[in-house]
Scaffold this active site. Structure first.
Site, PDB file in Angstrom:
ATOM      1  N   HIS A 191       0.816  -1.213   0.000  1.00 33.45           N
ATOM      2  CA  HIS A 191       0.000   0.000   0.000  1.00 33.45           C
ATOM      3  C   HIS A 191       0.846   1.258   0.000  1.00 33.45           C
ATOM      4  O   HIS A 191       0.434   2.298  -0.498  1.00 33.45           O
ATOM      5  CB  HIS A 191      -1.023  -0.060   1.126  1.00 33.45           C
ATOM      6  CG  HIS A 191      -2.063  -1.068   0.783  1.00 33.45           C
ATOM      7  ND1 HIS A 191      -2.028  -2.342   1.285  1.00 33.45           N
ATOM      8  CD2 HIS A 191      -3.056  -1.021  -0.110  1.00 33.45           C
ATOM      9  CE1 HIS A 191      -3.000  -3.040   0.720  1.00 33.45           C
ATOM     10  NE2 HIS A 191      -3.644  -2.262  -0.120  1.00 33.45           N
ATOM     11  N   GLU A 433     -10.403 -11.414  -5.638  1.00 34.47           N
ATOM     12  CA  GLU A 433      -8.991 -11.239  -5.298  1.00 34.47           C
ATOM     13  C   GLU A 433      -8.451 -12.399  -4.459  1.00 34.47           C
ATOM     14  O   GLU A 433      -7.326 -12.378  -3.995  1.00 34.47           O
ATOM     15  CB  GLU A 433      -8.754  -9.898  -4.605  1.00 34.47           C
ATOM     16  CG  GLU A 433      -9.663  -9.595  -3.448  1.00 34.47           C
ATOM     17  CD  GLU A 433      -9.425  -8.199  -2.864  1.00 34.47           C
ATOM     18  OE1 GLU A 433      -8.402  -7.565  -3.163  1.00 34.47           O
ATOM     19  OE2 GLU A 433     -10.288  -7.752  -2.082  1.00 34.47           O
ATOM     20  N   ASP A 457      -3.963  -8.674  -4.705  1.00 35.20           N
ATOM     21  CA  ASP A 457      -4.143  -9.775  -3.766  1.00 35.20           C
ATOM     22  C   ASP A 457      -4.242 -11.113  -4.478  1.00 35.20           C
ATOM     23  O   ASP A 457      -3.748 -12.122  -3.981  1.00 35.20           O
ATOM     24  CB  ASP A 457      -5.396  -9.545  -2.904  1.00 35.20           C
ATOM     25  CG  ASP A 457      -5.083  -8.609  -1.740  1.00 35.20           C
ATOM     26  OD1 ASP A 457      -4.051  -8.821  -1.083  1.00 35.20           O
ATOM     27  OD2 ASP A 457      -5.840  -7.658  -1.513  1.00 35.20           O
ATOM     28  N   CYS A 504      -8.941  -3.878 -11.260  1.00 37.43           N
ATOM     29  CA  CYS A 504      -8.535  -2.675 -10.534  1.00 37.43           C
ATOM     30  C   CYS A 504      -7.201  -2.809  -9.806  1.00 37.43           C
ATOM     31  O   CYS A 504      -6.779  -1.902  -9.111  1.00 37.43           O
ATOM     32  CB  CYS A 504      -9.628  -2.252  -9.554  1.00 37.43           C
ATOM     33  SG  CYS A 504      -9.909  -3.455  -8.254  1.00 37.43           S
TER      34      CYS A 504
HETATM   35  C1  PEP Z   1      -6.152  -5.630  -5.162  1.00 39.53           C
HETATM   36  O1  PEP Z   1      -5.961  -6.452  -4.272  1.00 39.53           O
HETATM   37  O2  PEP Z   1      -5.752  -5.776  -6.335  1.00 39.53           O
HETATM   38  C2  PEP Z   1      -6.859  -4.376  -4.884  1.00 39.53           C
HETATM   39  C3  PEP Z   1      -7.201  -3.554  -5.841  1.00 39.53           C
HETATM   40  O3  PEP Z   1      -7.108  -4.092  -3.592  1.00 39.53           O
HETATM   41  P1  PEP Z   1      -5.996  -3.512  -2.590  1.00 39.53           P
HETATM   42  O4  PEP Z   1      -4.765  -3.188  -3.403  1.00 39.53           O
HETATM   43  O5  PEP Z   1      -6.596  -2.328  -1.946  1.00 39.53           O
HETATM   44  O6  PEP Z   1      -5.786  -4.647  -1.648  1.00 39.53           O
HETATM   45 MG    MG Z   2      -6.987  -6.267  -2.360  1.00 38.63          MG
END
Ligand code: PEP
Ligand code: MG
Length: 580
Positions: A191, A433, A457, A504
């Site tokens: 993140h 995911e 994920d 995404c």
């Molecule tokens: C993902 O896991 O690809 C996602 C978009 O969610 P995050 O990155 O917030 O875990």
């Molecule tokens: Mg995720």
């Protein structure tokens, strides 16, 4: 000059002076001291060392009185080192011969000592290394008058170097002055990396140990495209990067012209290109970069850096801010995805041994209905003011999805009874995911209006490779055939049941994977606002038939390495102008 290789997580080039966070944010000046002032600088150093030695002796006395002589002796040893004439001779030589400032020269010498101790096999001297850093901080504190930098309050431009940065520390970087950052820890889809992309600053993570090789004030280069940190570049390298920096700026400038053009392929297929946001303020970035809407609003960032959970009114306020900025474009609001690396920065939720497989995300919400319902009420209330869609993260079973929908239905009933307006037909989506969700996507598809594939994920859970761990970064690849097979399965389920499948994760923001995904059936994708122009360029430069052929070839390959090499080659062939 030293070159360190890590993981490129946010593109661009940064050239500047290092602010090393392990020295507790002391800004070490590397000004050149003119020859006539060097004697005075050496005297200043001696004063700083003497003061630090006195402090260490005072500490020795206090600790000895409180805990006994053997503990006090630790500080006695600090004092002895600080009073060692060999130390001051070495630092003074750097001031005298190189014209370094006292702080910079001292830090250089201490880091050399630390590195030597660290390199002794068996790690026997690890505690001594910590002592050296302690001594370094004490002397720097004296020389700099205890002046510390607040990352939020910098006055000059710097490149931040740290062992690690939390997502909230990263988010608080003042982008007017932080040119880029590099960390020893971290992975491609951490993140922290995502927030770096959001802030639009070049970043490299997962570099492994380098903090000991660099002093605050050193000149450094961050190459956010190739994942490099260059310490003390030579003139030729510096010149090359200066040139690259200018080229990059004009490339970005060129992309701006794409803003008002549609994301349509060369054979006329319109793709919906959306933006990922973490903070309401980023809605502007989305609109400015020409997004068709917000495809993923990661609401957990509302919970970071605070002791109490946000109230319904605070949620609503944030959502309405986004909706107002987006006009009539759609906004996908994802319910709370807290846990694992997305903790409250002040207090971890609980001490789980394996938080990535623990009570996180929707699992946590389902056990804390007040929290879940508060957010759902706000999302539903916001839906009366714009085109809102609700998205559930980390769903791993059909029952879990049904539970989420049941609670949403209860909240709808409550609002209905209270006479509060909302969109009764609000589209409901689930993230795909977790591998189990991808495998069961044909069943999940019957119960939702859309899917959103979270590749960040999905890659980590499919390959059992932590997205934040640089040690397994070579395993963590969205191009792995196992991941691609799961994604293909999800597209197939989406087609069969006539629901939209958005991607995404960070994967769709990389040109070569965007090209592949288009060939696999992608018509909706959501990327960090910074990548929107580049991905729009990708979409506008290909024909779907071409992308389909590439995808077909890829699906016959056996390893991530073959997939990535092939895609790199094809991206260069199809889109020679796209920088990747
Ligand atoms: C993902 O896991 O690809 C996602 C978009 O969610 P995050 O990155 O917030 O875990
Ligand atoms: Mg995720």
């Amino acid at each position: 000059m030293e070159i360190k290789r890590g993981i490129a997580v946010s593109p661009g080039v940064a050239i500047g002076s290092a602010l090393v966070l392990d020295t507790e944010w002391f800004r070490i000046p590397r000004r050149s001291i003119p020859p006539e002032l060097r004697l005075a600088e050496m005297a200043r150093l001696r004063e700083g060392l003497a003061q630090a030695a006195n402090e260490a002796r005072a500490h020795q006395a206090t600790i000895t009185a409180q805990l006994g002589g053997q503990y006090g002796a630790i500080f006695g040893a600090h004092a002895l080192l600080l009073e060692d004439p060999a130390l001051s001779r070495e630092v003074e030589a750097l001031i005298h011969n190189e014209g370094f400032s006292a702080e910079y020269a001292f830090s250089r010498v201490m880091r050399r000592y630390a590195k030597t101790l660290q390199s002794i096999e068996g790690g026997h001297f690890a505690t001594r290394v910590a002592d050296l850093f302690d001594i370094e901080k004490r002397v720097l504190g004296n020389l700099l008058g205890q002046r510390r930098e607040q990352l939020k309050d910098l006055h000059d431009s710097v490149v931040v170097l740290a062992h690690d940065l939390t997502p909230s520390e990263t988010a608080s970087l003042d982008t007017r002055h932080v040119l880029g950052f590099a960390t020893e820890a971290g992975g491609r889809a951490s993140h922290t990396a995502i927030v770096a992309g959001v802030l639009r600053i070049p970043a490299v993570v997962g570099l492994g140990e380098f903090i000991m090789d660099v002093s605050g004030g050193d000149q450094v280069i961050i190459d956010g495209n190739r994942g490099l940190l260059i310490i003390d570049p030579d003139e030729e390298t510096l010149e090359q990067y200066q040139h690259l920096l200018n080229t990059y700026r004009s490339f970005e400038h060129g992309l701006e012209e794409l803003r008002d053009k549609p994301a349509t392929t060369r054979d006329g297929v319109r793709v919906s290109l959306l933006g990922n946001i973490e903070f309401p303020e980023e809605s502007d970035h989305c609109v400015q970069s020409g997004a068709d809407g917000v495809g993923l609003y990661r609401t957990e960032f509302l919970y970071l850096d605070r002791k109490a959970d946000p109230t319904e009114a605070e949620h609503l306020d944030a959502y309405l801010t986004v909706l107002k900025k987006l006009g009539n474009r759609p906004v996908v609001i994802r319910t709370l995805d807290l846990g694992a690396d997305k903790f409250h920065s002040t207090e971890p939720i609980h001490g789980e041994r394996n938080p990535f497989l623990g009570l996180r995300s929707v699992r946590l919400c389902l056990q804390n209905l007040t929290l879940f319902k508060t957010q759902m009420r706000a999302i539903l209330r916001a839906s009366a003011h714009g085109e809102v869609r609700i998205l559930f993260p980390m769903v791993s079973t059909l029952l879990e999805l049904r539970q989420c929908k049941m609670i949403l239905a209860e909240v709808k009933e409550d609002l209905e009874e209270e006479g509060i307006p909302f969109d009764r037909r609000i589209p409901i989506g689930t993230m795909i995911e977790v591998p189990s969700a991808a495998i069961m996507s044909d069943l999940l598809a019957r119960e939702v209006d859309f899917f959103s594939i979270g590749t960040n994920d999905l890659v980590q859970y499919t390959l059992a490779a932590d997205r934040n761990n640089e040690a397994v970064a070579s395993l963590y690849s969205p191009g792995d055939p196992a991941v691609l097979r799961l994604i293909a399965q999800v597209f197939q389920a989406g087609r069969k049941y006539g629901i939209n499948v958005n991607v995404c994760g960070e994967m769709s923001g990389e040109p070569m994977y965007a090209l592949l995904l288009l060939g696999m059936g992608l018509r909706h994708l959501s990327v960090t606002p910074r990548s929107i122009p580049e991905i729009k360029q990708v979409i506008r430069s290909v024909k779907i038939s071409e992308a389909e052929q590439i995808a077909q070839e890829v699906m016959c390959l056996y390893t991530a390495r073959d997939v990535n090499n092939y895609l790199r080659e094809q991206t260069r062939r199809v889109m020679p102008d796209v920088m990747s």
